[in-house]
Each structure stands twice: as C-alpha cells, then as structure tokens.
Scaffold this motif. Structure first.
Motif, PDB file in Angstrom:
ATOM      1  N   VAL A 103       8.045   9.589  -7.222  1.00 12.46           N
ATOM      2  CA  VAL A 103       8.761   8.626  -6.721  1.00 12.46           C
ATOM      3  C   VAL A 103       8.668   8.720  -5.116  1.00 12.46           C
ATOM      4  N   GLN A 104       7.686   8.234  -4.562  1.00  9.18           N
ATOM      5  CA  GLN A 104       7.754   8.438  -2.948  1.00  9.18           C
ATOM      6  C   GLN A 104       6.946   6.939  -2.458  1.00  9.18           C
ATOM      7  N   SER A 105       7.107   7.043  -0.965  1.00  7.58           N
ATOM      8  CA  SER A 105       6.458   6.130  -0.260  1.00  7.58           C
ATOM      9  C   SER A 105       5.180   6.182  -0.445  1.00  7.58           C
ATOM     10  N   THR A 106       4.345   5.042  -0.323  1.00 10.58           N
ATOM     11  CA  THR A 106       2.662   5.212  -0.290  1.00 10.58           C
ATOM     12  C   THR A 106       2.126   4.088   0.866  1.00 10.58           C
ATOM     13  N   VAL A 107       1.104   4.418   1.449  1.00  6.22           N
ATOM     14  CA  VAL A 107       0.559   3.741   2.437  1.00  6.22           C
ATOM     15  C   VAL A 107      -0.821   3.247   1.831  1.00  6.22           C
ATOM     16  N   ILE A 108      -1.412   2.223   2.034  1.00  4.85           N
ATOM     17  CA  ILE A 108      -2.763   1.792   1.656  1.00  4.85           C
ATOM     18  C   ILE A 108      -3.356   1.374   3.010  1.00  4.85           C
ATOM     19  N   GLU A 109      -4.279   1.860   3.431  1.00  5.39           N
ATOM     20  CA  GLU A 109      -5.215   1.464   4.559  1.00  5.39           C
ATOM     21  C   GLU A 109      -6.328   0.997   4.154  1.00  5.39           C
ATOM     22  N   ILE A 110      -6.822  -0.315   4.813  1.00  6.88           N
ATOM     23  CA  ILE A 110      -7.863  -0.887   4.670  1.00  6.88           C
ATOM     24  C   ILE A 110      -8.576  -1.359   5.899  1.00  6.88           C
ATOM     25  N   LEU A 111      -9.981  -1.096   6.015  1.00  7.77           N
ATOM     26  CA  LEU A 111     -10.627  -1.541   7.169  1.00  7.77           C
ATOM     27  C   LEU A 111     -11.771  -2.638   6.892  1.00  7.77           C
ATOM     28  N   ASP A 112     -11.599  -3.680   7.608  1.00  8.15           N
ATOM     29  CA  ASP A 112     -12.790  -4.789   7.536  1.00  8.15           C
ATOM     30  C   ASP A 112     -12.397  -5.840   8.560  1.00  8.15           C
ATOM     31  N   GLU A 113     -13.280  -6.939   8.686  1.00  6.64           N
ATOM     32  CA  GLU A 113     -13.072  -8.105   9.714  1.00  6.64           C
ATOM     33  C   GLU A 113     -11.746  -8.930   9.145  1.00  6.64           C
ATOM     34  N   GLU A 114     -11.055  -9.278  10.116  1.00  8.69           N
ATOM     35  CA  GLU A 114      -9.821  -9.938  10.126  1.00  8.69           C
ATOM     36  C   GLU A 114      -9.663 -11.309   9.078  1.00  8.69           C
ATOM     37  N   GLN A 115     -10.893 -11.950   8.837  1.00  7.43           N
ATOM     38  CA  GLN A 115     -10.643 -12.945   7.937  1.00  7.43           C
ATOM     39  C   GLN A 115     -10.775 -12.353   6.576  1.00  7.43           C
ATOM     40  N   VAL A 116     -11.587 -11.511   6.104  1.00  8.35           N
ATOM     41  CA  VAL A 116     -11.848 -10.794   4.981  1.00  8.35           C
ATOM     42  C   VAL A 116     -10.344 -10.171   4.481  1.00  8.35           C
ATOM     43  N   LEU A 117      -9.809  -9.406   5.588  1.00 14.40           N
ATOM     44  CA  LEU A 117      -8.161  -8.875   5.380  1.00 14.40           C
ATOM     45  C   LEU A 117      -7.136  -9.976   5.170  1.00 14.40           C
ATOM     46  N   ARG A 118      -7.203 -10.968   5.789  1.00 12.82           N
ATOM     47  CA  ARG A 118      -6.388 -12.028   5.387  1.00 12.82           C
ATOM     48  C   ARG A 118      -6.485 -12.599   4.167  1.00 12.82           C
ATOM     49  N   ALA A 119      -7.862 -12.830   3.703  1.00 11.87           N
ATOM     50  CA  ALA A 119      -8.131 -13.280   2.361  1.00 11.87           C
ATOM     51  C   ALA A 119      -7.417 -12.688   1.273  1.00 11.87           C
ATOM     52  N   PHE A 120      -7.876 -11.298   1.655  1.00 10.23           N
ATOM     53  CA  PHE A 120      -7.289 -10.098   0.509  1.00 10.23           C
ATOM     54  C   PHE A 120      -5.671 -10.079   0.416  1.00 10.23           C
ATOM     55  N   VAL A 121      -5.063 -10.489   1.637  1.00 13.09           N
ATOM     56  CA  VAL A 121      -3.605 -10.348   1.547  1.00 13.09           C
ATOM     57  C   VAL A 121      -3.060 -11.563   0.572  1.00 13.09           C
ATOM     58  N   ASP A 122      -3.919 -12.724   0.994  1.00  8.90           N
ATOM     59  CA  ASP A 122      -3.637 -13.899  -0.045  1.00  8.90           C
ATOM     60  C   ASP A 122      -3.640 -13.638  -1.367  1.00  8.90           C
ATOM     61  N   SER A 123      -4.561 -12.753  -1.806  1.00  6.75           N
ATOM     62  CA  SER A 123      -4.782 -12.414  -3.170  1.00  6.75           C
ATOM     63  C   SER A 123      -3.986 -11.513  -3.759  1.00  6.75           C
ATOM     64  N   LEU A 124      -2.916 -11.236  -2.901  1.00  6.26           N
ATOM     65  CA  LEU A 124      -1.798 -10.149  -3.529  1.00  6.26           C
ATOM     66  C   LEU A 124      -0.471 -10.826  -3.785  1.00  6.26           C
ATOM     67  N   ALA A 125      -0.769 -12.135  -3.564  1.00  5.25           N
ATOM     68  CA  ALA A 125       0.829 -12.926  -3.652  1.00  5.25           C
ATOM     69  C   ALA A 125       1.267 -12.906  -4.954  1.00  5.25           C
ATOM     70  N   ASP A 126       0.776 -12.569  -5.990  1.00  6.49           N
ATOM     71  CA  ASP A 126       1.609 -12.224  -7.057  1.00  6.49           C
ATOM     72  C   ASP A 126       2.110 -10.892  -7.340  1.00  6.49           C
ATOM     73  N   LEU A 127       1.905  -9.772  -6.497  1.00  8.35           N
ATOM     74  CA  LEU A 127       2.488  -8.372  -6.574  1.00  8.35           C
ATOM     75  C   LEU A 127       3.864  -8.568  -5.683  1.00  8.35           C
ATOM     76  N   GLN A 128       4.924  -8.504  -6.643  1.00 11.53           N
ATOM     77  CA  GLN A 128       6.209  -8.590  -5.891  1.00 11.53           C
ATOM     78  C   GLN A 128       6.908  -7.271  -5.440  1.00 11.53           C
ATOM     79  N   SER A 129       6.344  -6.337  -5.824  1.00 12.03           N
ATOM     80  CA  SER A 129       6.714  -4.803  -5.211  1.00 12.03           C
ATOM     81  C   SER A 129       6.092  -4.243  -4.036  1.00 12.03           C
TER      82      SER A 129
END
Length: 135
Positions: free
Chosen positions: A69-95
């Motif tokens: 049990v510890q904090s985790t950071v995920i870093e992802i690099l790409d173009e802004e529109q791709v990253l925003r679309a990716f965040v939208d795809s995570l809407a079902d992840l509540q944690s």
C-alpha cells in the motif's frame, strides 16, 4: 542537443493513485491504466511507486519492505488531444486520484515514438501483437 522531430507539442499527463493495491476486477489499477494507454497507442509512459506520499486523505503513505500500500504515479507523454481522449476513457475507474496535464519542453524525442503506437492501433493490433519492443 537534439531537437524534437515533431510539429505538435508534447504534454505530460500524470495520474495519482493513493493506494497501489487498488484493484479493478483481478488487475491492479495501475496495470489497467497502463494497459489501456498501450491499447490506445499513446507515445509512452511509466508507472512509479512512491517511497512516501500524502494528499487528501489523513494517512501518510510510507513504503515498507513488505507493504503493498503506497502512492503510485503514472506518467504518460503524447499530444494533448490524445491525452485528453485517454483521460475520458478512464471515466469508469473510481479509485483514481488527481490527474494533471502539463506542458513540457522536449529536448530529445525518438523519431518513431508517436507514429509506431498509432500505426499499430489503426491496424487493429495491440502493441504486443505487432513487434513487441519490450523484450
């Protein structure tokens, strides 16, 4: 110093997870996020486990030798529109915790970093099916 070989600016997406032992079904949350990122063909990313973390919860997370049990950071690099679309795809992840998007200065960028992942995704292949570069 090498200049990035690209026409659109790259941004960094950071996703914070308070508890690295959080699960979605049978898979750890950070594994689900990383798998989805690869499936979308994002340019690249990494998962980091924090030694010490604190935030909106009253607990301070400190990594012990046998602690999962510890904090985790995920870093992802790409173009802004791709990253925003990716965040939208995570809407079902509540944690998931906070998600940030930052402008960064790219000093070096592999010529095929973006095109390889996108090309595979457009052909309907997962990154692992088309020339697994992780091995």
């Amino acid at each position: 110093m090498l200049e990035p070989n690209m026409t659109t600016p790259i941004k960094r997406l950071r996703l914070y997870i308070d508890d690295s032992s959080a699960y979605v079904g049978d898979h750890k949350l950070h594994e689900v996020v990383a798998t989805r990122a690869r499936a979308m063909g994002v340019a690249g990313g990494a998962v980091f486990e924090a030694i010490v973390g604190f935030g909106h919860t009253p607990q301070r997370r400190r990594r012990a030798v046998f602690d999962d049990v510890q904090s985790t950071v995920i870093e992802i690099l790409d173009e802004e529109q791709v990253l925003r679309a990716f965040v939208d795809s995570l809407a079902d992840l509540q944690s998931l915790g906070p998600i940030t998007l930052e402008a960064i200065e790219v000093l070096r960028w592999p010529a095929d970093a973006i095109s390889v992942g996108r090309e595979r995704t457009l052909r309907g292949q997962s990154p692992d099916q088309a020339g697994n570069r992780d091995q």
